[in-house]
Design an enzyme around this catalytic site. Structure first.
Site, PDB file in Angstrom:
ATOM      1  N   ALA A   1      -5.077  -1.148   5.341  1.00  0.00           N
ATOM      2  CA  ALA A   1      -3.823  -0.867   6.056  1.00  0.00           C
ATOM      3  C   ALA A   1      -3.146   0.388   5.512  1.00  0.00           C
ATOM      4  O   ALA A   1      -2.624   1.212   6.267  1.00  0.00           O
ATOM      5  CB  ALA A   1      -2.881  -2.061   5.954  1.00  0.00           C
TER       6      ALA A   1
ATOM      7  N   HIS B   1      -3.237   4.203   0.100  1.00  0.00           N
ATOM      8  CA  HIS B   1      -2.570   5.519   0.141  1.00  0.00           C
ATOM      9  C   HIS B   1      -3.341   6.504  -0.726  1.00  0.00           C
ATOM     10  O   HIS B   1      -3.601   7.627  -0.328  1.00  0.00           O
ATOM     11  CB  HIS B   1      -1.145   5.449  -0.427  1.00  0.00           C
ATOM     12  CG  HIS B   1      -0.234   4.492   0.277  1.00  0.00           C
ATOM     13  ND1 HIS B   1       0.781   3.839  -0.361  1.00  0.00           N
ATOM     14  CD2 HIS B   1      -0.188   4.087   1.567  1.00  0.00           C
ATOM     15  CE1 HIS B   1       1.429   3.076   0.498  1.00  0.00           C
ATOM     16  NE2 HIS B   1       0.857   3.213   1.682  1.00  0.00           N
TER      17      HIS B   1
ATOM     18  N   ARG C   1       2.189  -0.079  13.908  1.00  0.00           N
ATOM     19  CA  ARG C   1       3.130   0.776  13.174  1.00  0.00           C
ATOM     20  C   ARG C   1       3.597   1.853  14.145  1.00  0.00           C
ATOM     21  O   ARG C   1       2.789   2.492  14.807  1.00  0.00           O
ATOM     22  CB  ARG C   1       2.425   1.392  11.981  1.00  0.00           C
ATOM     23  CG  ARG C   1       3.311   2.218  11.052  1.00  0.00           C
ATOM     24  CD  ARG C   1       2.569   2.387   9.750  1.00  0.00           C
ATOM     25  NE  ARG C   1       3.212   3.243   8.778  1.00  0.00           N
ATOM     26  CZ  ARG C   1       2.961   4.549   8.673  1.00  0.00           C
ATOM     27  NH1 ARG C   1       2.147   5.142   9.508  1.00  0.00           N
ATOM     28  NH2 ARG C   1       3.538   5.264   7.728  1.00  0.00           N
TER      29      ARG C   1
ATOM     30  N   CYS D   1      -2.952  -4.777   3.052  1.00  0.00           N
ATOM     31  CA  CYS D   1      -4.208  -4.539   2.341  1.00  0.00           C
ATOM     32  C   CYS D   1      -4.478  -3.038   2.203  1.00  0.00           C
ATOM     33  O   CYS D   1      -3.802  -2.201   2.787  1.00  0.00           O
ATOM     34  CB  CYS D   1      -5.356  -5.221   3.064  1.00  0.00           C
ATOM     35  SG  CYS D   1      -5.781  -4.441   4.631  1.00  0.00           S
TER      36      CYS D   1
END
Ligand code: CFM
Length: 587
Positions: free
Chosen positions: A80, A210, A111, A77
């Protein structure tokens, strides 16, 4: 020089691609078979995302579009992509998730963006998971007060330099104004506090996150500290997140060459490094998908040029080092880089040759994120393996077809949702690192800036390119292609293995790695050799191929399972504790 033959060698074709030993299916027929099961509307959509490659004129692929509901996707998503990927690795600021507990819990150290405490940088908050833990009460009456209290509480305990706040889905739905809360907290506490409207649903995948993260980092951090590092040849490595320690390998290698890294965005990075990264001489971009926005904005505002590099694979690492040296143009640096490449290859070459003797002619398939499905093809190529099918989970057309297609990409409603910030040259600090003449000379010498050719141009003709692959397509791929290994993620790893194919988790590396630079390449070759050499997955009969009685009753005594127990017992006997790895510094 790298030992990947410049002129094709044994096991490689005239274009330098490895030649598979086993006969390969016709890709168009395979594509048709994968699509056959879908109802007409789904088929129409999927056929634009599932193509046979043309490496000279890559066909237009439908990418960065919504997944058809009901299809099992590997995507994540927007939250994330923002909190987890781009900003989360900054180790000395606090990251507060404004939302229900699960959003924070499931982004807590899943991560492997490692960071370690260093002299002068003693703080590492990465092991903490901070959240406002929204409950029904906040969903109904609003969560702003709880957020303000959480920021105050976190500040009181940790006294950080900065606090980042992340919005999750319900925050967007109920309309909490996190930015005003952050502004007030900034005034009250006298530290940098900023928020990200990265609600999970905001885009079609983590890719939107991002972009939101790049905008926020650029607005709230980059440029705050005008103190250039004293070293020569200063670069930033953008889009490198130190998964499994990759950034440390790259850093060590660059250091050997005499190249200084001001900041790695965002692997093992401090707040201060981000604040001064605008003082570097060059930006090199590893993961184009997650950070191209930043490289563009830094060039516009501060005049820092950017080039695409890849430190995954021996040949690519050599190329990238040479590119950086060529940019600086200093004879001494160019020579030093050649010396380092020669020394590293002298160690790596025997490992490469040994592994290639066993893996030559084998095949791989890869479905990862927005850059690795491309970059890791080079590592397989290094040891004589062809990637017969590959795709990204959430990349855009430019990551497949190259940046040349950027002007033709249609901006749809989902992308329009994401803020594009207006950036102008900084009146005082804009400083082009090269004169127009120097830039021209570099370009005339074959040097390219702001350039990414994408994955398709570097894949063999007629191989399969699949965007946002579904589980059905993965199963069909295995049935038709029988690849020797698949690189993918945790959501499909175990399905792949139960179908008899080893699966390398290429997000977290299955706790392995690092795989970057020459030293990392050696790790990867050995790991792949071990995985393909092991027959363990071939002995598995997946539960869906057995009767219920077999699965839950006598199945445990089946020949396959007995054989596995013998292998596991042997492995347990041979197991020796490993020396403590660098990656144990995690979090
Ligand atoms: Fe870039 Fe990444 Fe990737 Fe990515 Fe990711 Fe990742 Fe990835 Mo997982 S930033 S696009 S959002 S290289 S977390 S370090 S491995 S999907 S291919």
């Amino acid at each position: 020089m790298s030992d990947i033959p410049e002129t094709p060698g044994e096991g490689y074709d005239s274009e330098g691609f490895p030649v598979p030993t086993a006969p390969q299916p016709d890709s168009l027929a395979a594509r048709a078979e994968m699509l056959a099961i879908y109802p007409p509307k789904t088929k129409k959509k999927r056929e634009k995302q599932l193509l046979a490659n043309d490496s000279t004129t890559p066909p237009e692929i439908a990418a960065n579009t919504r997944t058809v509901p009901g299809i099992i996707t590997q995507r994540g998503c927007t939250y994330a992509g923002c909190r987890g990927v781009v900003i989360g690795p900054i180790h000395d600021i606090l990251h507060i998730t404004h939302g229900p507990i699960g959003c924070s819990y499931y982004s807590w150290q899943t991560r492997r963006n490692l960071a370690r405490v260093k002299p002068g940088q003693p703080i590492n908050y990465l092991q903490y998971s901070m959240t406002t833990d929204m409950m029904e009460e906040e969903i109904i009456f609003g969560g702003e007060k709880k957020l303000a209290a959480a920021i105050r509480e976190a500040y009181k305990i940790f006294k950080p330099k900065a606090i980042a706040v992340y919005a999750t889905c319900p925050v967007g739905l109920i309309g909490d104004d996190i930015h005003t809360v952050c502004r007030h907290a900034k005034e009250e506490l006298g530290i940098n506090v900023f928020g990200f409207s990265c609600e999970g649903y905001k885009g079609v995948s983590q890719s939107a996150g991002h972009h939101i993260a790049n905008n926020g980092v650029f607005k709230h951090m980059v440029g705050l500290l005008d103190e250039p590092d004293k070293e020569q040849y200063r670069i930033n490595v953008l889009g490198e997140y130190n998964i499994g320690g990759d950034a440390w390998e790259i850093d060590t290698l660059l250091k050997k060459c005499g190249i200084h890294v001001t900041a790695t965005l965002s692997g093992d990075i401090s707040y201060e490094q981000i604040c001064k990264c605008h003082t570097a001489d060059l930006n090199v971009v590893m993961c184009h998908r997650s950070i191209n926005y930043m490289s563009e904005m830094m060039e516009t505002k501060f005049g820092i040029p950017w080039v695409k590099v890849n430190f995954i694979g021996a040949e690519q690492t050599s190329k990238s080092l040479r590119k950086i040296a060529k940019y600086f143009g200093d004879r001494k640096l160019i020579d030093r880089v050649e010396e380092v490449i020669a020394a590293e290859m002298a160690v790596l070459r025997p490992i490469q040759e040994d592994v290639r003797s066993r893996l030559k002619g084998k095949t791989a398939a890869m479905f990862v994120g927005g850059s690795r499905a491309h970059h890791y093809q080079h590592l397989f190529k290094d040891v004589g393996m062809l990637t017969v099918a590959a795709g990204y989970e959430f990349a855009h057309r430019d990551d497949y077809e190259g940046r040349v297609v950027l002007p033709t990409i249609k901006v749809d409603a989902d992308s329009r949702n994401i803020e594009e910030i207006d950036v102008e040259a900084d009146p005082k600090r804009y400083n082009p690192r090269k004169t127009p003449e120097q830039l021209e000379a570099l370009k005339a010498g074959g040097f390219s800036f702001k350039d990414y050719d994408g994955m398709m141009r570097e894949m063999k003709q007629s191989t399969l390119v699949i965007d946002d692959i579904s589980h059905h397509e993965m199963e069909k791929l295995i049935e038709l292609y029988h690849p020797d290994i698949i690189g993918s993620g945790i959501k499909d790893k175990f399905v792949i293995e139960k179908l008899g194919v080893p699966c390398k988790q290429l997000h977290s590396y299955d706790y392995g790695g690092p795989y970057a630079a020459f030293t990392g390449a050696a790790n990867f070759y050995k790991e792949i050799d071990r995985m393909i050499g092991s027959k363990v997955w071939k002995l598995v009969t997946p539960p869906w191929r057995k009767s219920t009685q077999e699965t839950f009753g006598v199945g445990i005594e089946s020949e396959g399972n007995k054989a596995i127990r013998v292998i596991v017992a042997g492995m347990a006997k041979a197991w020796k504790p490993k020396a403590k790895a660098a990656t144990s510094d995690e979090g």
